[in-house]
Design a protein around this motif. Structure first.
Motif, PDB file in Angstrom:
ATOM      1  N   LYS A 180       0.897  -1.261  -0.132  1.00 41.36           N
ATOM      2  CA  LYS A 180       0.129  -0.031  -0.109  1.00 41.36           C
ATOM      3  C   LYS A 180       0.599   1.192   0.101  1.00 41.36           C
ATOM      4  O   LYS A 180       0.476   2.212  -0.836  1.00 41.36           O
ATOM      5  CB  LYS A 180      -1.201   0.095   1.295  1.00 41.36           C
ATOM      6  CG  LYS A 180      -1.755  -1.134   1.066  1.00 41.36           C
ATOM      7  CD  LYS A 180      -3.110  -0.562   2.664  1.00 41.36           C
ATOM      8  CE  LYS A 180      -4.391  -1.879   2.471  1.00 41.36           C
ATOM      9  NZ  LYS A 180      -4.294  -3.190   2.398  1.00 41.36           N
ATOM     10  N   ASP A 183       2.780   1.934  -3.691  1.00 46.13           N
ATOM     11  CA  ASP A 183       1.671   1.478  -4.453  1.00 46.13           C
ATOM     12  C   ASP A 183       1.754   3.694  -4.333  1.00 46.13           C
ATOM     13  O   ASP A 183       1.314   3.803  -5.283  1.00 46.13           O
ATOM     14  CB  ASP A 183       0.260   1.239  -4.248  1.00 46.13           C
ATOM     15  CG  ASP A 183       0.659  -0.588  -4.937  1.00 46.13           C
ATOM     16  OD1 ASP A 183       1.230  -0.855  -5.380  1.00 46.13           O
ATOM     17  OD2 ASP A 183      -0.551  -1.078  -4.373  1.00 46.13           O
ATOM     18  N   GLU A 184       1.271   4.074  -3.121  1.00 43.20           N
ATOM     19  CA  GLU A 184       1.335   4.991  -2.833  1.00 43.20           C
ATOM     20  C   GLU A 184       2.255   6.624  -3.769  1.00 43.20           C
ATOM     21  O   GLU A 184       1.371   7.061  -3.827  1.00 43.20           O
ATOM     22  CB  GLU A 184       0.458   5.432  -1.355  1.00 43.20           C
ATOM     23  CG  GLU A 184      -0.886   5.175  -1.061  1.00 43.20           C
ATOM     24  CD  GLU A 184      -0.912   5.026   0.571  1.00 43.20           C
ATOM     25  OE1 GLU A 184       0.496   6.199   1.053  1.00 43.20           O
ATOM     26  OE2 GLU A 184      -1.976   5.101   0.624  1.00 43.20           O
TER      27      GLU A 184
END
Length: 330
Positions: A180, A183-184
């Motif tokens: 996560k 991905d950010e």
């Protein structure tokens, strides 16, 4: 004599796509954890790397502290990248890692940005490279925010020092969080390197494989032969040239138990029925179902690499075979 790679080097190897990336991995990769350090015979390591590449093994896996002494495996590969493998750099996937102790003081291990970036700079110098193909956080750091560790990996890719990034030995929850964060940041996680073998199945119980599959992350299993236990090496005792006998090895004699060896002998019987060595069957088992992108093998001599590659001749298991194996492993 100038080394010229075999013209047939890509004919026998199987290549798997790594997650959802464009990168293809050989089903078997070669790790330089043992037997490529400064204490080891250089020409033996050279012969193993040459033969591996001739057999289509295009991925060489290292870490900053591989040796001994630490750093010497990278130096050894670096010398060959200037000579034997100079024409083939773009046919190779070279990875290294940082996370374990490398130098004294508070900045020489774990997962801080300072350590990860400084360590990669040192690794690049040892190997004589401008970049590595994959750079790993070698282990999770309980005292550094995951955002800092992943941010360092993202920065390294943006600086052009690595093409892809990976993590090793992170559990399912940590991996999901890392995905996560990355991905950010816009730099996806390419690959996870967990330990995995018939005798070490923690990634199944932990749910790590499900996390990787859900997020399109590849995986490469280290110690798929359990440091030699899943071979015929220890059936009749501890050989003098084995990892157990070496002072620099990571396998201890108390791991070669009667219970383990009984399982190994039963597994060996199934392998014989498949016309495979135990090592070949163990590698095929790790690669079953296509959930593992590549199995990371080690070797102390050329013949071991040649034997392991023959595992690819029979990767299929019948339902009955898998049930027999499962009954032995329980």
């Amino acid at each position: 004599m100038v080394y010229q790679a075999s013209q047939d080097r890509y004919n026998t190897m199987k290549y798997n796509r790594c997650g959802q990336s464009g990168l293809l991995f050989p089903a078997l990769s070669l790790g330089l954890w043992h037997n490529f350090g400064g204490v080891d015979p250089f020409e033996n390591g050279r012969a193993m790397l040459r033969r591996a590449f001739d057999l289509g093994i295009t991925h060489f896996d290292l870490a900053n502290n591989y040796g001994p002494p630490p750093g010497s495996a990278e130096e050894m590969l670096g010398s060959l990248l200037k000579t034997d493998f100079a024409p083939y750099r773009d046919e190779l996937v070279i990875s290294t890692k940082a996370g374990y102790h490398m130098w004294d003081g508070p900045y020489g291990e774990w997962g801080s940005k300072k350590y990860l970036i400084a360590s990669l700079d040192q690794s690049l110098k040892r190997m004589g490279l401008d970049y590595v193909d994959i750079y790993y956080s070698h282990r999770p750091d309980p005292n550094t925010p995951l955002e800092e560790t992943m941010g360092a990996l993202d920065q390294i890719v943006r600086q052009g020092k690595a093409l892809y990034i990976g993590i090793s030995s992170y559990n399912a929850e940590q991996t999901d969080q890392a995905v996560k964060i990355l991905d950010e940041l816009g730099t996806p996680l390419l690959i996870h390197q967990p330990s995995y073998s018939m005798l070490n199945r923690w990634i199944e119980d932990d749910g790590l494989q499900d996390v990787l599959q859900k997020n399109g992350v590849g995986s490469i299993a280290f110690c798929p032969l359990q440091q030699g236990l899943l071979t015929n090496k220890y059936i009749n005792g501890v050989p003098s040239d084995s990892r157990v006998a070496k002072s620099t090895g990571f396998l201890s004699e108390d791991q070669v138990t009667e219970d383990v060896m009984n399982k190994v002998k039963k597994l060996g019987a199934i392998a014989a029925e498949r016309n495979q060595s135990l090592a070949q069957m163990a590698l095929a088992w790790v690669l079953r179902e296509g959930r593992i992108t590549s199995a990371l093998i080690g070797a102390s001599k050329v013949s071991q690499i040649e034997e392991n590659v023959k595992a690819l001749d029979n990767l299929d298991f019948s339902t009955e075979e898998l049930e027999k194996i499962e009954a032995i492993l329980k």
